[in-house]
Scaffold this motif. Structure first.
Motif, short mmCIF file in Angstrom:
data_model
loop_
_atom_site.label_atom_id
_atom_site.label_comp_id
_atom_site.label_asym_id
_atom_site.label_seq_id
_atom_site.Cartn_x
_atom_site.Cartn_y
_atom_site.Cartn_z
N VAL A 111 2.82 11.88 -6.22
CA VAL A 111 1.60 12.23 -6.94
C VAL A 111 1.45 11.35 -8.18
O VAL A 111 0.36 10.82 -8.45
CB VAL A 111 1.59 13.73 -7.31
CG1 VAL A 111 0.43 14.08 -8.22
CG2 VAL A 111 1.56 14.58 -6.04
N GLU A 112 2.54 11.17 -8.91
CA GLU A 112 2.51 10.32 -10.10
C GLU A 112 2.20 8.87 -9.73
O GLU A 112 1.43 8.19 -10.42
CB GLU A 112 3.83 10.39 -10.87
CG GLU A 112 4.13 11.75 -11.47
CD GLU A 112 4.86 12.70 -10.52
OE1 GLU A 112 4.86 12.47 -9.28
OE2 GLU A 112 5.41 13.70 -11.00
N GLY A 113 2.81 8.39 -8.65
CA GLY A 113 2.57 7.03 -8.20
C GLY A 113 1.11 6.82 -7.81
O GLY A 113 0.50 5.80 -8.17
N LEU A 114 0.56 7.79 -7.08
CA LEU A 114 -0.85 7.69 -6.68
C LEU A 114 -1.74 7.68 -7.92
O LEU A 114 -2.70 6.90 -7.99
CB LEU A 114 -1.22 8.84 -5.75
CG LEU A 114 -2.68 8.90 -5.31
CD1 LEU A 114 -3.11 7.61 -4.61
CD2 LEU A 114 -2.90 10.10 -4.40
N ALA A 142 -1.78 6.75 -1.24
CA ALA A 142 -2.52 7.89 -0.69
C ALA A 142 -1.84 8.42 0.57
O ALA A 142 -1.75 9.64 0.77
CB ALA A 142 -3.97 7.49 -0.41
N ARG A 143 -1.33 7.52 1.38
CA ARG A 143 -0.61 7.94 2.59
C ARG A 143 0.66 8.72 2.23
O ARG A 143 1.01 9.70 2.88
CB ARG A 143 -0.24 6.73 3.45
CG ARG A 143 0.53 7.14 4.72
CD ARG A 143 0.69 6.02 5.72
NE ARG A 143 -0.61 5.77 6.32
CZ ARG A 143 -1.14 4.55 6.48
NH1 ARG A 143 -0.49 3.49 6.07
NH2 ARG A 143 -2.32 4.41 7.04
N GLU A 149 -8.17 10.61 4.03
CA GLU A 149 -9.50 10.02 3.80
C GLU A 149 -9.42 8.93 2.72
O GLU A 149 -10.05 7.87 2.83
CB GLU A 149 -10.53 11.09 3.42
CG GLU A 149 -11.92 10.55 3.21
CD GLU A 149 -12.50 9.79 4.40
OE1 GLU A 149 -13.32 8.88 4.15
OE2 GLU A 149 -12.13 10.06 5.56
N GLU A 150 -8.62 9.17 1.71
CA GLU A 150 -8.42 8.17 0.65
C GLU A 150 -7.69 6.95 1.22
O GLU A 150 -7.99 5.82 0.84
CB GLU A 150 -7.64 8.79 -0.51
CG GLU A 150 -7.62 7.94 -1.75
CD GLU A 150 -7.06 8.69 -2.96
OE1 GLU A 150 -6.80 8.01 -3.96
OE2 GLU A 150 -6.88 9.92 -2.90
N VAL A 151 -6.75 7.17 2.13
CA VAL A 151 -6.06 6.06 2.80
C VAL A 151 -7.09 5.17 3.49
O VAL A 151 -7.08 3.95 3.35
CB VAL A 151 -5.03 6.57 3.85
CG1 VAL A 151 -4.50 5.43 4.70
CG2 VAL A 151 -3.91 7.33 3.18
#
Length: 183
Positions: A111-114, A142-143, A149-151
């Motif tokens: 989550v932090e990375g995204l 996102a994956r 959907e974001e991917v």
């Protein structure tokens, strides 16, 4: 490379070592690539060429990350971000933020990375180089957290950006370049 060494041009020697590191990675010798990048950074220290130093540190961070050494990747990205800040390389800092996001994902903090990579995408401006890679990293992030959907959106954007970069090239060269993009 020897010519540049004979001329005392350490920055160009370091650039050659960066290229050779890429060749070593493709040949399956990541340890040799790390050594070449570390040697190139020694040559760049004190040269005043912070832009090159940042590029080599980014390469080292990505290589260390690929090898699974997140501690070394973090050290390299910390150094790269500091050098970019010192040199006022704001556009490069956006790319580095996306690399930091990948490291966070590898550390189990998806989550932090995204969020970091989303920030990088939000900061993109037309002058930022390697935009397609930032969008590609966005799709990876996102994956990692299941945002399918974001991917899809990020992957389409990455493909579109890369295609724009390749437009002036021969069709076969463009096709081969697009085939190299990881799914």
């Amino acid at each position: 490379m020897d010519l540049f060494a004979d001329m005392g041009d350490q920055a160009r020697v370091a650039q050659c070592q960066d290229i050779m590191a890429g060749i070593e990675v493709r040949a399956g010798h990541p340890d040799k690539a790390v050594r070449l990048l570390e040697e190139s950074l020694e040559k760049l220290e004190g040269s005043g060429d912070l832009n090159l130093e940042v590029q080599h540190l980014r390469s080292l961070a990505l290589l260390e990350l690929d090898m699974g050494d997140t501690d070394s990747a973090l050290t390299a990205i910390d150094r790269a971000e500091q050098a970019a800040a010192d040199a006022g390389l704001d556009d490069v800092a956006i790319d580095l933020l996306s690399v930091r996001g990948l490291i966070e994902i590898r550390l189990g903090r998806g989550v932090e990375g995204l969020e970091l990579i989303r920030r990088a995408v939000e900061q993109l401006t037309p002058g930022v180089e390697r935009r397609y890679l930032i969008h590609h990293r966005h799709s990876i992030a996102a994956r990692a957290v299941g945002e399918e959907e974001e991917v899809r959106r990020a992957a389409l954007r990455a493909s579109s950006e890369l295609n724009d970069v390749l437009l002036g090239l021969d069709v076969d060269v463009r096709r081969r370049a697009m085939e190299m993009v990881p799914a």
